[in-house]
Design an enzyme around this catalytic site. Structure first.
Site, PDB file in Angstrom:
ATOM      1  NE  ARG A 101      -3.921   0.450   1.908  1.00  0.00           N
ATOM      2  CZ  ARG A 101      -5.155   0.521   2.411  1.00  0.00           C
ATOM      3  NH1 ARG A 101      -5.418   1.290   3.443  1.00  0.00           N
ATOM      4  NH2 ARG A 101      -6.133  -0.200   1.882  1.00  0.00           N
ATOM      5  CG  HIS A 128      -8.460  -0.087  -2.876  1.00  0.00           C
ATOM      6  ND1 HIS A 128      -7.618  -1.102  -2.497  1.00  0.00           N
ATOM      7  CD2 HIS A 128      -9.230   0.191  -1.776  1.00  0.00           C
ATOM      8  CE1 HIS A 128      -7.866  -1.426  -1.241  1.00  0.00           C
ATOM      9  NE2 HIS A 128      -8.838  -0.663  -0.778  1.00  0.00           N
ATOM     10  CD  GLN A 131     -13.241  -2.193  -0.728  1.00  0.00           C
ATOM     11  OE1 GLN A 131     -12.419  -1.985   0.131  1.00  0.00           O
ATOM     12  NE2 GLN A 131     -14.409  -2.767  -0.462  1.00  0.00           N
ATOM     13  CG  ASP A 216     -13.692   6.172  -1.300  1.00  0.00           C
ATOM     14  OD1 ASP A 216     -13.698   6.026  -0.062  1.00  0.00           O
ATOM     15  OD2 ASP A 216     -12.648   6.106  -1.979  1.00  0.00           O
ATOM     16  CB  CYS A 256     -14.031   0.923  -0.058  1.00  0.00           C
ATOM     17  SG  CYS A 256     -13.447   2.634   0.095  1.00  0.00           S
ATOM     18  NE  ARG A 284     -10.785  -5.405   0.619  1.00  0.00           N
ATOM     19  CZ  ARG A 284      -9.991  -4.387   0.942  1.00  0.00           C
ATOM     20  NH1 ARG A 284     -10.487  -3.333   1.521  1.00  0.00           N
ATOM     21  NH2 ARG A 284      -8.708  -4.405   0.622  1.00  0.00           N
TER      22      ARG A 284
HETATM   23  N1   CP Z   1     -11.389  -0.304   2.403  1.00  0.00           N
HETATM   24  C1   CP Z   1     -10.113  -0.353   2.800  1.00  0.00           C
HETATM   25  O1   CP Z   1      -9.171  -0.585   2.035  1.00  0.00           O
HETATM   26  O2   CP Z   1      -9.963  -0.198   4.155  1.00  0.00           O
HETATM   27  P1   CP Z   1      -8.601  -0.007   4.925  1.00  0.00           P
HETATM   28  O3   CP Z   1      -8.031   1.329   4.546  1.00  0.00           O
HETATM   29  O4   CP Z   1      -9.012  -0.069   6.395  1.00  0.00           O
HETATM   30  O5   CP Z   1      -7.663  -1.120   4.569  1.00  0.00           O
HETATM   31  N1  NVA Z   2     -10.083   6.534  -1.511  1.00  0.00           N
HETATM   32  C1  NVA Z   2      -9.727   6.099  -0.195  1.00  0.00           C
HETATM   33  C2  NVA Z   2      -9.943   4.616  -0.051  1.00  0.00           C
HETATM   34  C3  NVA Z   2      -9.642   4.083   1.334  1.00  0.00           C
HETATM   35  C4  NVA Z   2      -9.818   2.591   1.411  1.00  0.00           C
HETATM   36  C5  NVA Z   2      -8.280   6.461   0.077  1.00  0.00           C
HETATM   37  O1  NVA Z   2      -7.434   6.274  -0.805  1.00  0.00           O
HETATM   38  O2  NVA Z   2      -7.999   6.917   1.180  1.00  0.00           O
END
Ligand code: CP
Ligand code: NVA
Length: 298
Positions: A101, A128, A131, A216, A256, A284
């Site tokens: 990440r 992502h 997800q 989101d 998400c 997930r």
């Molecule tokens: N939806 C998602 O990716 O959640 P986290 O940021 O908690 O991993």
């Molecule tokens: N768009 C959000 C998704 C979090 C799971 C971010 O990148 O923070």
């Protein structure tokens, strides 16, 4: 032999993605089917916060009889500037798979180029894909195939929106996107999949005929300083009960998470009966387990 990575949904065929989703539902019903021998290890490099993604990978590896090793940016050498190419080769010598990440998608791509083990995108600024495995699995479990359906994306043209664009292509659905001026998804990506996408500035137009409504946060990780300005720009883009009422009568709501009740979604929509966000979060784990199994048993 070239290594298979999961950096975006475009790395897999529709058949492969549907297989993973089907397997995820199977493993959800029969967790005892999920054992990989010999034992495998997953490395986790997270440069941004996470609850669901990290937990899903760690629990999935436990249930697969393997293990996960978490490397926080703050206390790994990657965080102190060790070149990504060097880190990729070092990790590949010790673990069977790496989930990352990070911020720039390009960084993930560079890591994958130097990795002789599969690399999974656990979220970048641009995509992502993990997800989306859970979201499609959740839709299928509640309603059956998503092929031919209409999905409405309301809000920021961000990493999640981009993965929905890829998903529209891979899973064969129509995607209506409503975002304020200046917050549209990447124009090149939209253009590549223009036959699947309808862009507008009006959430009400976007949800007409929708079988699934998704939103989101308005400020993603890394955009915290823009939060106040974004709150103003996204006024009128909240998914509330009136907006959901314009979608199809059996439309589901997804997010998400984490969610901000009262901003991108009203509390009543997030906690309503047609909101499937808790199943989506649980999936997930099942879908990431199926993804790892797929990548490591080919
Ligand atoms: N939806 C998602 O990716 O959640 P986290 O940021 O908690 O991993
Ligand atoms: N768009 C959000 C998704 C979090 C799971 C971010 O990148 O923070």
């Amino acid at each position: 032999m070239s290594v298979k990575h999961f950096l975006t949904l475009q790395d897999f065929s529709s058949d492969e993605l549907n297989h993973i989703i089907q397997r995820a539902s199977e493993l959800k019903k029969n967790p005892e089917l999920a054992v990989m021998q010999p034992r495998k290890t997953l490395g986790l490099i997270f440069e941004k916060s996470s609850t669901r993604t990290r937990l899903a990978f760690e629990v999935a590896m436990n249930q697969l009889d393997g293990s996960a090793v978490f490397l926080a940016n703050a206390d790994s050498q990657l965080g102190r500037g060790e070149p990504i190419e060097d880190s990729a080769r070092v990790l590949a010598g010790m673990v069977d798979c790496v989930a990352i990440r990070t911020f720039e998608h390009e960084k993930l791509v560079r890591f994958a180029e130097y990795s002789s083990v599969p690399v999974i995108n656990a979220l970048t600024d641009d995509f992502h894909p993990c997800q989306l495995l859970a979201d499609v699995q959740t839709y299928v479990e509640h309603r059956s195939s998503i092929a031919g359906k209409t999905v409405a994306w309301i809000g920021d043209g961000n990493n999640m929106c981009h993965s929905y664009i890829n998903a529209a292509d891979k899973f064969d659905f129509q995607l209506n996107i409503a975002s304020p001026e200046g917050f549209e998804p990447n124009a090149e990506l939209v253009n590549t999949h223009k036959n699947r996408i309808q862009l507008s500035r009006d959430p009400k137009t976007a949800v007409l005929g929708a079988d699934l409504v998704v939103t989101d946060v308005w400020a993603s990780m890394g955009q915290e300083e823009e939060k106040n300005q974004r709150l103003a720009s996204f006024a009128g883009f909240q998914v509330d009960a009136q907006l959901m009422a314009l979608a199809n009568s059996d439309a589901l709501f997804m997010h998400c998470l984490p969610a901000h009740r009262g901003e991108e979604v009203s509390a009543s929509v997030l906690d309503a009966q047609d909101s499937v966000v808790w199943d989506e979060a649980e999936n997930r784990m099942h879908s990431q387990k199926a993804l790892i199994e797929f990548l490591l048993t080919q």
